[in-house]
Design a protein around this motif. Structure first.
Motif, PDB file in Angstrom:
ATOM      1  N   ILE A   1      12.163 -19.708  57.567  1.00  0.00           N
ATOM      2  CA  ILE A   1      12.398 -18.272  57.396  1.00  0.00           C
ATOM      3  C   ILE A   1      13.834 -18.029  56.951  1.00  0.00           C
ATOM      4  O   ILE A   1      14.091 -17.266  56.014  1.00  0.00           O
ATOM      5  CB  ILE A   1      12.076 -17.498  58.690  1.00  0.00           C
ATOM      6  CG1 ILE A   1      10.563 -17.471  58.904  1.00  0.00           C
ATOM      7  CG2 ILE A   1      12.651 -16.084  58.641  1.00  0.00           C
ATOM      8  CD1 ILE A   1      10.128 -16.768  60.156  1.00  0.00           C
TER       9      ILE A   1
ATOM     10  N   SER B   1      14.250 -18.977  53.264  1.00  0.00           N
ATOM     11  CA  SER B   1      13.641 -18.063  52.295  1.00  0.00           C
ATOM     12  C   SER B   1      14.394 -16.737  52.215  1.00  0.00           C
ATOM     13  O   SER B   1      14.566 -16.181  51.130  1.00  0.00           O
ATOM     14  CB  SER B   1      12.157 -17.844  52.594  1.00  0.00           C
ATOM     15  OG  SER B   1      11.980 -17.129  53.779  1.00  0.00           O
ATOM     16  N   VAL B   2      14.872 -16.217  53.341  1.00  0.00           N
ATOM     17  CA  VAL B   2      15.614 -14.954  53.322  1.00  0.00           C
ATOM     18  C   VAL B   2      16.975 -15.154  52.636  1.00  0.00           C
ATOM     19  O   VAL B   2      17.395 -14.322  51.830  1.00  0.00           O
ATOM     20  CB  VAL B   2      15.775 -14.365  54.742  1.00  0.00           C
ATOM     21  CG1 VAL B   2      16.686 -13.142  54.730  1.00  0.00           C
ATOM     22  CG2 VAL B   2      14.419 -14.009  55.325  1.00  0.00           C
TER      23      VAL B   2
ATOM     24  N   ALA C   1      16.416 -15.330  48.933  1.00  0.00           N
ATOM     25  CA  ALA C   1      16.115 -14.003  48.374  1.00  0.00           C
ATOM     26  C   ALA C   1      17.374 -13.153  48.206  1.00  0.00           C
ATOM     27  O   ALA C   1      17.410 -12.252  47.371  1.00  0.00           O
ATOM     28  CB  ALA C   1      15.102 -13.277  49.258  1.00  0.00           C
ATOM     29  N   HIS C   2      18.428 -13.427  48.981  1.00  0.00           N
ATOM     30  CA  HIS C   2      19.667 -12.646  48.918  1.00  0.00           C
ATOM     31  C   HIS C   2      20.762 -13.308  48.087  1.00  0.00           C
ATOM     32  O   HIS C   2      21.815 -12.705  47.855  1.00  0.00           O
ATOM     33  CB  HIS C   2      20.188 -12.389  50.337  1.00  0.00           C
ATOM     34  CG  HIS C   2      19.465 -11.288  51.027  1.00  0.00           C
ATOM     35  ND1 HIS C   2      18.193 -11.440  51.519  1.00  0.00           N
ATOM     36  CD2 HIS C   2      19.829 -10.019  51.292  1.00  0.00           C
ATOM     37  CE1 HIS C   2      17.813 -10.312  52.073  1.00  0.00           C
ATOM     38  NE2 HIS C   2      18.788  -9.425  51.948  1.00  0.00           N
TER      39      HIS C   2
ATOM     40  N   ARG D   1      12.147 -11.820  59.662  1.00  0.00           N
ATOM     41  CA  ARG D   1      12.666 -11.685  58.290  1.00  0.00           C
ATOM     42  C   ARG D   1      13.396 -10.349  58.136  1.00  0.00           C
ATOM     43  O   ARG D   1      14.454 -10.280  57.507  1.00  0.00           O
ATOM     44  CB  ARG D   1      11.519 -11.754  57.276  1.00  0.00           C
ATOM     45  CG  ARG D   1      10.967 -13.122  57.049  1.00  0.00           C
ATOM     46  CD  ARG D   1       9.794 -13.070  56.063  1.00  0.00           C
ATOM     47  NE  ARG D   1       9.054 -14.295  56.078  1.00  0.00           N
ATOM     48  CZ  ARG D   1       9.426 -15.399  55.434  1.00  0.00           C
ATOM     49  NH1 ARG D   1      10.521 -15.412  54.726  1.00  0.00           N
ATOM     50  NH2 ARG D   1       8.685 -16.487  55.512  1.00  0.00           N
ATOM     51  N   GLN D   2      12.845  -9.282  58.716  1.00  0.00           N
ATOM     52  CA  GLN D   2      13.474  -7.967  58.656  1.00  0.00           C
ATOM     53  C   GLN D   2      14.847  -8.008  59.335  1.00  0.00           C
ATOM     54  O   GLN D   2      15.823  -7.449  58.814  1.00  0.00           O
ATOM     55  CB  GLN D   2      12.561  -6.942  59.323  1.00  0.00           C
ATOM     56  CG  GLN D   2      13.069  -5.521  59.269  1.00  0.00           C
ATOM     57  CD  GLN D   2      12.082  -4.543  59.906  1.00  0.00           C
ATOM     58  OE1 GLN D   2      11.075  -4.924  60.488  1.00  0.00           O
ATOM     59  NE2 GLN D   2      12.399  -3.264  59.800  1.00  0.00           N
TER      60      GLN D   2
ATOM     61  N   LEU E   1      16.833 -10.636  59.692  1.00  0.00           N
ATOM     62  CA  LEU E   1      17.754 -11.389  58.836  1.00  0.00           C
ATOM     63  C   LEU E   1      18.132 -10.602  57.580  1.00  0.00           C
ATOM     64  O   LEU E   1      19.292 -10.627  57.153  1.00  0.00           O
ATOM     65  CB  LEU E   1      17.152 -12.747  58.476  1.00  0.00           C
ATOM     66  CG  LEU E   1      17.062 -13.732  59.633  1.00  0.00           C
ATOM     67  CD1 LEU E   1      16.255 -14.960  59.237  1.00  0.00           C
ATOM     68  CD2 LEU E   1      18.455 -14.141  60.101  1.00  0.00           C
ATOM     69  N   ARG E   2      17.169  -9.910  56.988  1.00  0.00           N
ATOM     70  CA  ARG E   2      17.476  -9.081  55.806  1.00  0.00           C
ATOM     71  C   ARG E   2      18.523  -8.022  56.146  1.00  0.00           C
ATOM     72  O   ARG E   2      19.485  -7.810  55.402  1.00  0.00           O
ATOM     73  CB  ARG E   2      16.214  -8.406  55.263  1.00  0.00           C
ATOM     74  CG  ARG E   2      15.363  -9.282  54.381  1.00  0.00           C
ATOM     75  CD  ARG E   2      14.304  -8.473  53.622  1.00  0.00           C
ATOM     76  NE  ARG E   2      13.542  -7.554  54.452  1.00  0.00           N
ATOM     77  CZ  ARG E   2      12.396  -7.867  55.057  1.00  0.00           C
ATOM     78  NH1 ARG E   2      11.863  -9.068  54.903  1.00  0.00           N
ATOM     79  NH2 ARG E   2      11.759  -6.979  55.799  1.00  0.00           N
TER      80      ARG E   2
ATOM     81  N   ASP F   1      22.090  -7.927  54.454  1.00  0.00           N
ATOM     82  CA  ASP F   1      22.460  -6.734  53.681  1.00  0.00           C
ATOM     83  C   ASP F   1      23.804  -6.199  54.165  1.00  0.00           C
ATOM     84  O   ASP F   1      24.692  -5.871  53.372  1.00  0.00           O
ATOM     85  CB  ASP F   1      21.407  -5.634  53.810  1.00  0.00           C
ATOM     86  CG  ASP F   1      20.158  -5.898  53.002  1.00  0.00           C
ATOM     87  OD1 ASP F   1      20.200  -6.742  52.078  1.00  0.00           O
ATOM     88  OD2 ASP F   1      19.124  -5.255  53.289  1.00  0.00           O
TER      89      ASP F   1
END
Length: 178
Positions: free
Chosen positions: A47, A50-51, A54-55, A86-87, A89-90, A94
């Motif tokens: 996880i 992948s996060v 994505a960033h 995931r939320q 970590l996002r 961010d």
């Protein structure tokens, strides 16, 4: 006349408003203890990878180096809701990207801390947070310094959601700053 150029900003604002509404609903449900978690045995390292991937592009566009360190020993699967983690970590990434200046770095690490406990760290070389603000960063709509937010998006609920989701998983969240 309605053109793509005149509609695009309105569309973007509608998307932002929709996200805020969803975030506030999730926050409300989590605080009431009514947020459903769909737990499953999950590889937290996957996880994180992948996060972070994505960033990466967004971080690079801001001139920030984004890294994830693989643990020295394999981590056991953890019983979590992968979408909610995931939320978390996002939201953390961010925030870190938003407050880390060009030339800075963000690092995500994970390590086993107990038989049933995995600890994840998100560290950055951002500007830091004054000690009197630290106790409040996980509160709804709290922003450390409105001047820091000029030209930056953010509703002030991201870290409150992080706290609620981590606690819903039986974990704890903390912040340290120099």
């Amino acid at each position: 006349a309605a053109t793509p150029e005149t509609i695009a900003p309105v569309h973007d604002e509608a998307i932002q408003l929709s996200r805020l509404i969803t975030d506030l609903r999730d926050l409300s449900l989590a605080e009431a203890g009514r947020l459903s978690l769909w737990r499953e045995s999950t590889d937290i390292t996957g996880i994180i990878g992948s996060v972070v991937s994505a960033h990466k592009e967004r971080a690079l566009a801001h001139g920030v180096d984004l890294l994830s360190d693989a643990p020295t020993t394999p981590l056991p699967p953890v019983d979590i809701d992968p979408l909610r983690v995931r939320q978390v970590l996002r939201n953390l990434l961010d925030n870190a990207i938003r407050h880390t200046p060009a030339g800075g770095a963000i690092r995500v690490t994970a390590a086993r801390r107990d038989v049933d406990f995995v600890q994840v760290h998100v560290t950055d070389t951002g500007s830091g947070i004054a000690p009197d603000h630290l106790p409040h960063v996980f509160e709804h709509f709290y922003k450390v310094d409105a001047a820091r937010e000029r030209g930056r998006s953010g509703s002030g609920v991201g870290l409150a959601i992080v706290k609620q989701l981590v606690e819903a998983h039986g974990g704890a969240v903390a912040v340290r700053s120099e």
